[in-house]
Design a protein around this motif. Sequence first.
Motif, PDB file in Angstrom:
ATOM      1  N   GLY A 267       0.805  -1.209   0.000  1.00 28.20           N
ATOM      2  CA  GLY A 267       0.000   0.000   0.000  1.00 28.20           C
ATOM      3  C   GLY A 267       0.845   1.269   0.000  1.00 28.20           C
ATOM      4  N   VAL A 268       1.864   1.292   0.864  1.00 25.59           N
ATOM      5  CA  VAL A 268       2.650   2.517   1.019  1.00 25.59           C
ATOM      6  C   VAL A 268       3.668   2.671  -0.106  1.00 25.59           C
ATOM      7  N   MET A 269       4.351   1.582  -0.447  1.00 23.58           N
ATOM      8  CA  MET A 269       5.460   1.717  -1.398  1.00 23.58           C
ATOM      9  C   MET A 269       5.137   1.164  -2.776  1.00 23.58           C
ATOM     10  N   GLY A 270       3.972   0.521  -2.918  1.00 27.74           N
ATOM     11  CA  GLY A 270       3.637  -0.065  -4.208  1.00 27.74           C
ATOM     12  C   GLY A 270       4.569  -1.201  -4.585  1.00 27.74           C
TER      13      GLY A 270
ATOM     14  N   THR B 231      -1.399   7.785  15.589  1.00 24.45           N
ATOM     15  CA  THR B 231      -0.075   8.366  15.842  1.00 24.45           C
ATOM     16  C   THR B 231       0.419   9.161  14.633  1.00 24.45           C
ATOM     17  N   ARG B 232       1.452   9.975  14.889  1.00 18.55           N
ATOM     18  CA  ARG B 232       2.039  10.777  13.823  1.00 18.55           C
ATOM     19  C   ARG B 232       2.623   9.881  12.722  1.00 18.55           C
ATOM     20  N   LEU B 233       3.295   8.801  13.168  1.00 15.85           N
ATOM     21  CA  LEU B 233       3.855   7.867  12.184  1.00 15.85           C
ATOM     22  C   LEU B 233       2.737   7.300  11.305  1.00 15.85           C
ATOM     23  N   GLY B 234       1.605   6.970  11.954  1.00 17.29           N
ATOM     24  CA  GLY B 234       0.475   6.412  11.218  1.00 17.29           C
ATOM     25  C   GLY B 234      -0.065   7.392  10.200  1.00 17.29           C
ATOM     26  N   ILE B 235      -0.128   8.669  10.598  1.00 15.00           N
ATOM     27  CA  ILE B 235      -0.616   9.700   9.673  1.00 15.00           C
ATOM     28  C   ILE B 235       0.308   9.768   8.454  1.00 15.00           C
ATOM     29  N   ARG B 236       1.605   9.702   8.735  1.00 18.39           N
ATOM     30  CA  ARG B 236       2.565   9.754   7.607  1.00 18.39           C
ATOM     31  C   ARG B 236       2.417   8.539   6.704  1.00 18.39           C
ATOM     32  N   ILE B 237       2.219   7.373   7.327  1.00 17.36           N
ATOM     33  CA  ILE B 237       2.069   6.163   6.517  1.00 17.36           C
ATOM     34  C   ILE B 237       0.844   6.283   5.626  1.00 17.36           C
ATOM     35  N   ARG B 238      -0.272   6.733   6.223  1.00 15.70           N
ATOM     36  CA  ARG B 238      -1.496   6.873   5.420  1.00 15.70           C
ATOM     37  C   ARG B 238      -1.320   7.940   4.345  1.00 15.70           C
ATOM     38  N   ALA B 239      -0.626   9.020   4.709  1.00 17.88           N
ATOM     39  CA  ALA B 239      -0.380  10.070   3.714  1.00 17.88           C
ATOM     40  C   ALA B 239       0.490   9.530   2.581  1.00 17.88           C
TER      41      ALA B 239
ATOM     42  N   GLU C  47       0.604   6.564   1.548  1.00 19.20           N
ATOM     43  CA  GLU C  47      -0.213   5.703   0.719  1.00 19.20           C
ATOM     44  C   GLU C  47      -0.980   6.518  -0.321  1.00 19.20           C
ATOM     45  N   ASN C  48      -1.461   7.690   0.111  1.00 22.25           N
ATOM     46  CA  ASN C  48      -2.295   8.490  -0.780  1.00 22.25           C
ATOM     47  C   ASN C  48      -1.485   9.270  -1.804  1.00 22.25           C
ATOM     48  N   ASP C  49      -0.409   9.908  -1.357  1.00 19.03           N
ATOM     49  CA  ASP C  49       0.315  10.782  -2.276  1.00 19.03           C
ATOM     50  C   ASP C  49       1.757  10.959  -1.797  1.00 19.03           C
ATOM     51  N   ARG C  50       2.628  10.147  -2.330  1.00 23.71           N
ATOM     52  CA  ARG C  50       3.980  10.181  -1.763  1.00 23.71           C
ATOM     53  C   ARG C  50       4.757  11.430  -2.152  1.00 23.71           C
ATOM     54  N   GLU C  51       4.506  11.986  -3.360  1.00 23.34           N
ATOM     55  CA  GLU C  51       5.213  13.218  -3.750  1.00 23.34           C
ATOM     56  C   GLU C  51       4.853  14.356  -2.796  1.00 23.34           C
TER      57      GLU C  51
END
Lengths: 377, 306
Positions: free
Chosen positions: B32-35, B165-173, B175-179
Amino acid sequence: MTFRTLALGTAVAALATAATAEVKVGMITTLSGGGASLGIDTRDGFMLAIDAAGRDDVTVIVEDDQRKPDVAVQLADKMIQSDKVDVLTGIVWSNLAMAVVPSATAQGLFYLSTNAAPAQLAGRGCNANYFSVSYQNDNLHEGAGAYATQAGFKNTFIMAPNYPAGQDSLTGFKRFYEGDLAGEVYTQLGQTDYAAEIAQIRASGADSVFFFLPGGMGISFLKQYADSGVDLPLVGPAFSFDQAILQAVGDAALGVKNSSTWSKDLDNAANAAFVAAFEEKYDRLPSIYAAQGFDTANLLLSAIDKADVNDDAAFQAALKEADFDSVRGSFSFAANNHPIQNVYVREVIKEGDIFTNKIVATAMENRDNAYVGDCKM
Amino acid sequence: MTFSLILEQVLNGLQSGIMLFLMAAGLTLIFGVMGLINLAHGSLYMVGAFCAAAVAGLTGSFVLGLAAALAGAALAGALIELVVIRRLYARDHLDQVLATFALILIFSEGTRWVFGSFPLYLDVPDALSGPVALPLGIQYPAYRLAIIVVGLVVAAGLFWLIGRTRLGIRIRAGENDREMIAALGVDIGRLYTIVFALGAALAGLAGALVGAIQSVQVGMGEPVLILAFVVIVIGGIGSIKGAFIGALLVGLTDTLGRIFLPELFKLVMEPSAATQAGSALAQIAIYVLMAAVLVWRPTGLFGARA
């Protein structure tokens, strides 16, 4: 090594080659992947006998089949065509044997089986150039069935993986078992969790359990069974109880009965010498695969002494005499080139820190196999 | 077939489902996060089991073994992310499959080189050995109950981590838009390494927990890997919730199918043939389930992506 000894060695080797025709043996066995411990024991047992004989007219080429039929076929083709071997041996698994043996014997090679001996090659598919030095695949299951009857089990739960050898296993067990079946279950090949089957065993009202689960499957089952609180006697063929597996199972296997044609405490001089030499050289206890490899090499050496490998009829006759000291004691070939031998019952014990087996009974005496009548050679 | 036997089989299905979840969670996060399609995830499961067996064998402590499994698998995960995986994010899936398949071979033969070809010994801790009596006369192994509890606790922790958590927010972010999150100043490289190590640690934990009741041997991870892929396809790729529901569905379908399909066939066939046919059908039951879910929902139960 100085130049002089090297030259001397070469001269002696040259003399020896001149005296007898050289025999080339191709060993195809499993040396990597999940089943590697079986192939390694086969090879080590075989080479122990070859090295002990100290002959330079026998060369052995060993290759790894990775437990894959296609790789085994390629190796066989290479050994036959470019290495020009006279004899093939070493395959552990029946599906690999079925892929290699019929075509090798059709090309006039000899095949000596150190383990796999499927029914197809014992019955209608038998061949004068094919000898099983191990057993016929059904033998250990038949022995377990005979033992279950002798032990007075009346209601056994039987279980094996759903593939040809698993189906043969349950058929072999039922051939000599006279009681009723509390249940008959086919598990998946490679299955690692047996909680569901153990619950079924508990609910079935069985008085004993027969299972054929070779390799890692047996380790998983035995550990989970011991932890489940089900306390029925277990019987199985030796495949789930070799040295490598027992150490991984630990206490969970103690007291379990298993059928085998060989055991390290089998009382004969050849076996005592074999066990001691194997431990000395490899620093571990031999398994049934090592014993079968050792016997196969000694049978081959005995035949080489009597006949030329290029003279098919004479070499077949020499092999059939089985004129060697088997580590299994009394050993001869039935009409379809499969052994006539005893099947014993062993019990798992602990010797110091090592888990191993000891013989507690003889399940069948001088057992041949169910397919002799189907073989027209 | 009594009610308590059925209940016991449901527990067995839950237990195998929860172990599958630990595997599938890491796999689905990484995808999900890195494809990235990580075929070497099963090797990390194996690394966990071997670390646990080796350390438990040396120290005699199962808890230390578990800690070693978590640390060893996370370390191995972080290492392969830095050395190999990092070069694959921009490549297409075929390159990723090839490279991670090569990692399977390297891990398998490397493990054999270190530990030998013979299976290792790892047993359940004494405190959890043997069965406990549950209501309705069910005798159930204490260790399997403990596995269910540990699995549920880890699942809850993971939901908290991703959701709160903050880490979780980053992981979800991520997933949505890594750029976009890279542009916002998040060190995306480090985030990827952390996610990969987290997934690896979960796989290692599953390997160690399951290793105590199964066989610790080279190649033990690949059958589980295939099931884990089925789970994330059913659950929807990238979704932790999907992985949880998918894992329970697969665990229950597999266990109950194995028991009840042969029984069903016995109503119309003689027992020996019925068990063979039933067992053969049970083998494909989870794939039938996967196909059915995909027909109904092509992106899986909780999959967001088209």
